[in-house]
Motif scaffolding. Structure first.
Motif, PDB file in Angstrom:
ATOM      1  N   TYR A  36      18.144  24.875 -19.576  1.00 14.77           N
ATOM      2  CA  TYR A  36      18.150  23.849 -20.626  1.00 14.77           C
ATOM      3  C   TYR A  36      19.569  23.380 -20.907  1.00 14.77           C
ATOM      4  O   TYR A  36      19.826  22.190 -21.041  1.00 14.77           O
ATOM      5  CB  TYR A  36      17.500  24.406 -21.891  1.00 14.77           C
ATOM      6  CG  TYR A  36      17.585  23.494 -23.093  1.00 14.77           C
ATOM      7  CD1 TYR A  36      16.788  22.365 -23.176  1.00 14.77           C
ATOM      8  CD2 TYR A  36      18.474  23.765 -24.131  1.00 14.77           C
ATOM      9  CE1 TYR A  36      16.869  21.525 -24.269  1.00 14.77           C
ATOM     10  CE2 TYR A  36      18.562  22.932 -25.226  1.00 14.77           C
ATOM     11  CZ  TYR A  36      17.754  21.809 -25.290  1.00 14.77           C
ATOM     12  OH  TYR A  36      17.844  20.981 -26.373  1.00 14.77           O
ATOM     13  N   GLU A  37      20.497  24.316 -21.000  1.00 15.05           N
ATOM     14  CA  GLU A  37      21.889  23.956 -21.280  1.00 15.05           C
ATOM     15  C   GLU A  37      22.500  23.167 -20.141  1.00 15.05           C
ATOM     16  O   GLU A  37      23.297  22.252 -20.364  1.00 15.05           O
ATOM     17  CB  GLU A  37      22.727  25.215 -21.531  1.00 15.05           C
ATOM     18  CG  GLU A  37      22.407  25.909 -22.824  1.00 15.05           C
ATOM     19  CD  GLU A  37      22.773  25.095 -24.045  1.00 15.05           C
ATOM     20  OE1 GLU A  37      23.848  24.470 -24.050  1.00 15.05           O
ATOM     21  OE2 GLU A  37      21.977  25.086 -24.997  1.00 15.05           O
ATOM     22  N   THR A  39      20.905  21.259 -17.842  1.00 15.24           N
ATOM     23  CA  THR A  39      20.246  20.004 -17.470  1.00 15.24           C
ATOM     24  C   THR A  39      20.176  18.978 -18.589  1.00 15.24           C
ATOM     25  O   THR A  39      19.909  17.809 -18.318  1.00 15.24           O
ATOM     26  CB  THR A  39      18.812  20.275 -16.969  1.00 15.24           C
ATOM     27  OG1 THR A  39      18.075  20.939 -17.997  1.00 15.24           O
ATOM     28  CG2 THR A  39      18.844  21.127 -15.712  1.00 15.24           C
ATOM     29  N   SER A  40      20.404  19.379 -19.822  1.00 15.43           N
ATOM     30  CA  SER A  40      20.335  18.401 -20.914  1.00 15.43           C
ATOM     31  C   SER A  40      21.729  17.860 -21.212  1.00 15.43           C
ATOM     32  O   SER A  40      22.735  18.556 -21.041  1.00 15.43           O
ATOM     33  CB  SER A  40      19.732  19.033 -22.170  1.00 15.43           C
ATOM     34  OG  SER A  40      20.556  20.077 -22.624  1.00 15.43           O
ATOM     35  N   SER A  41      21.752  16.604 -21.657  1.00 17.48           N
ATOM     36  CA  SER A  41      23.047  16.016 -22.001  1.00 17.48           C
ATOM     37  C   SER A  41      23.516  16.566 -23.342  1.00 17.48           C
ATOM     38  O   SER A  41      22.732  17.106 -24.135  1.00 17.48           O
ATOM     39  CB  SER A  41      22.934  14.499 -22.068  1.00 17.48           C
ATOM     40  OG  SER A  41      22.127  14.116 -23.155  1.00 17.48           O
ATOM     41  N   ARG A  42      24.776  16.412 -23.600  1.00 20.41           N
ATOM     42  CA  ARG A  42      25.362  16.960 -24.819  1.00 20.41           C
ATOM     43  C   ARG A  42      24.727  16.359 -26.069  1.00 20.41           C
ATOM     44  O   ARG A  42      24.558  17.021 -27.084  1.00 20.41           O
ATOM     45  CB  ARG A  42      26.865  16.710 -24.804  1.00 20.41           C
ATOM     46  CG  ARG A  42      27.604  17.459 -25.876  1.00 20.41           C
ATOM     47  CD  ARG A  42      29.094  17.295 -25.708  1.00 20.41           C
ATOM     48  NE  ARG A  42      29.573  17.989 -24.535  1.00 20.41           N
ATOM     49  CZ  ARG A  42      30.229  19.139 -24.568  1.00 20.41           C
ATOM     50  NH1 ARG A  42      30.495  19.694 -25.718  1.00 20.41           N
ATOM     51  NH2 ARG A  42      30.634  19.724 -23.466  1.00 20.41           N
ATOM     52  N   LYS A  43      24.346  15.094 -26.000  1.00 19.67           N
ATOM     53  CA  LYS A  43      23.785  14.411 -27.175  1.00 19.67           C
ATOM     54  C   LYS A  43      22.301  14.702 -27.385  1.00 19.67           C
ATOM     55  O   LYS A  43      21.785  14.505 -28.478  1.00 19.67           O
ATOM     56  CB  LYS A  43      24.014  12.912 -27.055  1.00 19.67           C
ATOM     57  CG  LYS A  43      25.481  12.552 -27.144  1.00 19.67           C
ATOM     58  CD  LYS A  43      25.693  11.068 -27.078  1.00 19.67           C
ATOM     59  CE  LYS A  43      27.188  10.782 -27.166  1.00 19.67           C
ATOM     60  NZ  LYS A  43      27.480   9.369 -27.119  1.00 19.67           N
ATOM     61  N   SER A  44      21.617  15.145 -26.332  1.00 21.85           N
ATOM     62  CA  SER A  44      20.170  15.367 -26.468  1.00 21.85           C
ATOM     63  C   SER A  44      19.819  16.823 -26.778  1.00 21.85           C
ATOM     64  O   SER A  44      18.640  17.152 -26.900  1.00 21.85           O
ATOM     65  CB  SER A  44      19.457  14.925 -25.187  1.00 21.85           C
ATOM     66  OG  SER A  44      19.789  15.788 -24.127  1.00 21.85           O
ATOM     67  N   ARG A  45      20.798  17.685 -26.896  1.00 17.88           N
ATOM     68  CA  ARG A  45      20.517  19.098 -27.175  1.00 17.88           C
ATOM     69  C   ARG A  45      20.076  19.291 -28.618  1.00 17.88           C
ATOM     70  O   ARG A  45      20.444  18.536 -29.505  1.00 17.88           O
ATOM     71  CB  ARG A  45      21.755  19.943 -26.919  1.00 17.88           C
ATOM     72  CG  ARG A  45      22.109  20.037 -25.465  1.00 17.88           C
ATOM     73  CD  ARG A  45      23.293  20.920 -25.243  1.00 17.88           C
ATOM     74  NE  ARG A  45      23.699  20.871 -23.836  1.00 17.88           N
ATOM     75  CZ  ARG A  45      24.902  21.165 -23.420  1.00 17.88           C
ATOM     76  NH1 ARG A  45      25.832  21.533 -24.274  1.00 17.88           N
ATOM     77  NH2 ARG A  45      25.181  21.092 -22.137  1.00 17.88           N
TER      78      ARG A  45
END
Length: 76
Positions: A36-37, A39-45
């Motif tokens: 999860y960390e 593959t997700s963008s910094r803004k979508s976490r």
């Protein structure tokens, strides 16, 4: 009235199986956290999701480690 001896709520025969299961689940949850960390963008976490996932992984790895110690005869 004689005091009762302290006994484990879990049968001793279950310790190795519980150790394997709990450590496996904990490692899978940890892997999903890292995926999860990565593959997700910094803004979508999502901070609540990260905290919940880390807490679940921590509980399973902690109890798994406890049962590994108990299964090997290290009574903590």
């Amino acid at each position: 009235m004689a005091p009762k001896p302290i006994t484990s709520p879990v049968p001793v025969e279950w310790y190795p199986s519980l150790a394997v299961v709990m450590l496996s689940v904990g490692l899978m949850v940890t892997a999903s956290f890292f995926i999860y960390e990565a593959t997700s963008s910094r803004k979508s976490r999502s901070l609540p999701r990260e905290i919940a996932t880390a807490a679940v992984a921590s509980v399973f790895l902690g109890f798994g480690s406890l049962f590994v110690l108990l299964a090997t005869g290290v009574y903590v």
